[in-house]
Design a protein around this motif. Structure first.
Motif, PDB file in Angstrom:
ATOM      1  N   UNK A  51      88.313  42.740  64.308  1.00 28.18           N
ATOM      2  CA  UNK A  51      88.230  44.016  65.038  1.00 28.18           C
ATOM      3  C   UNK A  51      89.551  44.333  65.739  1.00 28.18           C
ATOM      4  N   UNK A  52      90.117  43.322  66.401  1.00 26.94           N
ATOM      5  CA  UNK A  52      91.373  43.535  67.126  1.00 26.94           C
ATOM      6  C   UNK A  52      92.509  43.871  66.161  1.00 26.94           C
ATOM      7  N   UNK A  53      92.604  43.135  65.063  1.00 27.24           N
ATOM      8  CA  UNK A  53      93.695  43.388  64.118  1.00 27.24           C
ATOM      9  C   UNK A  53      93.516  44.701  63.361  1.00 27.24           C
ATOM     10  N   UNK A  54      92.279  45.096  63.114  1.00 22.69           N
ATOM     11  CA  UNK A  54      92.049  46.415  62.494  1.00 22.69           C
ATOM     12  C   UNK A  54      92.541  47.534  63.404  1.00 22.69           C
ATOM     13  N   UNK A  55      92.264  47.399  64.712  1.00 22.48           N
ATOM     14  CA  UNK A  55      92.701  48.418  65.673  1.00 22.48           C
ATOM     15  C   UNK A  55      94.235  48.443  65.767  1.00 22.48           C
ATOM     16  N   UNK A  56      94.849  47.246  65.763  1.00 25.02           N
ATOM     17  CA  UNK A  56      96.314  47.155  65.794  1.00 25.02           C
ATOM     18  C   UNK A  56      96.925  47.778  64.535  1.00 25.02           C
ATOM     19  N   UNK A  57      96.286  47.544  63.386  1.00 24.31           N
ATOM     20  CA  UNK A  57      96.776  48.091  62.108  1.00 24.31           C
ATOM     21  C   UNK A  57      96.684  49.624  62.106  1.00 24.31           C
ATOM     22  N   UNK A  58      95.577  50.151  62.590  1.00 27.63           N
ATOM     23  CA  UNK A  58      95.414  51.619  62.642  1.00 27.63           C
ATOM     24  C   UNK A  58      96.525  52.250  63.470  1.00 27.63           C
ATOM     25  N   UNK A  59      96.782  51.678  64.645  1.00 30.13           N
ATOM     26  CA  UNK A  59      97.828  52.209  65.520  1.00 30.13           C
ATOM     27  C   UNK A  59      99.203  52.086  64.865  1.00 30.13           C
ATOM     28  N   UNK A  60      99.441  50.933  64.268  1.00 28.29           N
ATOM     29  CA  UNK A  60     100.738  50.642  63.628  1.00 28.29           C
ATOM     30  C   UNK A  60     101.020  51.631  62.485  1.00 28.29           C
ATOM     31  N   UNK A  61     100.025  51.862  61.628  1.00 33.57           N
ATOM     32  CA  UNK A  61     100.258  52.734  60.468  1.00 33.57           C
ATOM     33  C   UNK A  61     100.235  54.217  60.825  1.00 33.57           C
ATOM     34  N   UNK A  62      99.549  54.575  61.902  1.00 34.55           N
ATOM     35  CA  UNK A  62      99.480  55.997  62.267  1.00 34.55           C
ATOM     36  C   UNK A  62     100.640  56.419  63.171  1.00 34.55           C
ATOM     37  N   UNK A  63     101.029  55.532  64.088  1.00 39.91           N
ATOM     38  CA  UNK A  63     101.987  55.929  65.127  1.00 39.91           C
ATOM     39  C   UNK A  63     103.377  55.327  64.930  1.00 39.91           C
ATOM     40  N   UNK A  64     103.440  54.046  64.538  1.00 42.21           N
ATOM     41  CA  UNK A  64     104.720  53.339  64.556  1.00 42.21           C
ATOM     42  C   UNK A  64     105.370  53.184  63.187  1.00 42.21           C
ATOM     43  N   UNK A  65     104.569  52.996  62.151  1.00 43.04           N
ATOM     44  CA  UNK A  65     105.155  52.733  60.827  1.00 43.04           C
ATOM     45  C   UNK A  65     104.292  53.317  59.710  1.00 43.04           C
ATOM     46  N   UNK A  66     104.261  54.650  59.584  1.00 45.73           N
ATOM     47  CA  UNK A  66     103.416  55.272  58.554  1.00 45.73           C
ATOM     48  C   UNK A  66     103.730  54.783  57.137  1.00 45.73           C
TER      49      UNK A  66
END
Length: 263
Positions: A6-21
């Motif tokens: 759950x934690x890594x899924x949330x981190x991945x969503x943020x990473x791909x949407x905001x920091x590294x599309x």
């Protein structure tokens, strides 16, 4: 493992949407029959009491992670630790912090003023790890920070989130060498971090790494939007130790060059 996922899924969503599309495209390029294995993520912060490394580590420790290594980067004024979960399938976590006290008085004051804005309540919820910035900043302050420390500018502008995820090359069937992955990415228009060579490390240190250069992403400042370096994608190949187990640590000399993916 459910809480880890759950934690890594949330981190991945943020990473791909905001920091590294672009990570989503790289992910698609490399995905085979099995889902890609994430070797580790990296998080950045300042060693100020409110937001220090221990604060970022706490949500991971709460789900079973343990500290496993310490690293110093003297010229960049950084200290880092890495954390591992008892389940070897769980990604490792690399957390670094800027030694603010070693920086100029101007930088120290600016960072303290930013961090003072962060609400205590927000920092008590693990979601702050992928929540971005907890303060307002103008572009002039960002430029001043980045001129002295690229790392300070990055954290001040983006706040909290994974600056990279890492594809484990060991589980890929199509590629066994870091260089071959780099070649595929270049062929598809991605820039590779050449600092210290395109492949950092070697079989002798039991770890080889490479990374893309960071995406340029839009960041809102008090005085408008600027496009600045965001997150990048890393690739790691680990070698077996004498006992046959894959090496699980990090190599400071290589990590030092990986930091430069956001330059």
């Amino acid at each position: 493992m459910e809480r880890v996922e759950q934690l890594f899924n949330a981190l991945w969503q943020d990473y791909t949407q905001r920091l590294c599309p672009s990570a989503a495209q790289v992910h698609a390029l490399l995905t085979e029959d099995e889902p890609l294995l994430n070797d580790h993520i990296a998080l950045r912060t300042f060693n100020l009491p409110k937001v220090g490394l221990d604060k970022l580590a706490a949500p991971f420790i709460a789900i079973g992670y343990k500290p496993c290594g310490q690293y110093r980067f003297e010229t960049k004024k950084l200290y880092a630790e890495h954390f591992e979960h008892p389940n070897p399938e769980a990604p490792k976590v690399f957390i670094s912090e800027l030694m603010v006290g070693q920086c100029s008085a101007q930088l120290q004051q600016a960072l303290r003023e930013l961090v003072d804005q962060a609400p205590e309540a927000a920092l008590r919820d693990p979601s702050f790890l992928y929540g971005g910035r907890l303060w307002d900043i103008d572009s002039e302050t960002y430029e001043m920070l980045a001129a002295e420390s690229e790392y300070a500018g990055w954290v001040a502008a983006h706040g909290f989130g994974a600056n990279h995820f890492t594809v484990s090359i060991n589980q890929l069937e199509q590629f066994t060498e870091v260089r071959d992955v780099n070649h595929l990415l270049r062929h598809n228009g991605f820039a590779i971090n050449e600092s210290g060579g395109e492949v950092k490390g070697d079989p002798e240190v039991m770890l080889e790494q490479s990374s893309t250069m960071a995406d340029r992403v839009a960041v809102g400042f008090l005085d408008g939007v600027k496009h600045i370096p965001g997150g990048f994608y890393e690739f790691a190949k680990r070698y077996p130790q004498a006992d046959g187990e894959l090496y699980r640590g990090f190599v400071a000399a290589s990590a030092d060059k990986i930091f430069e993916s956001t330059n």
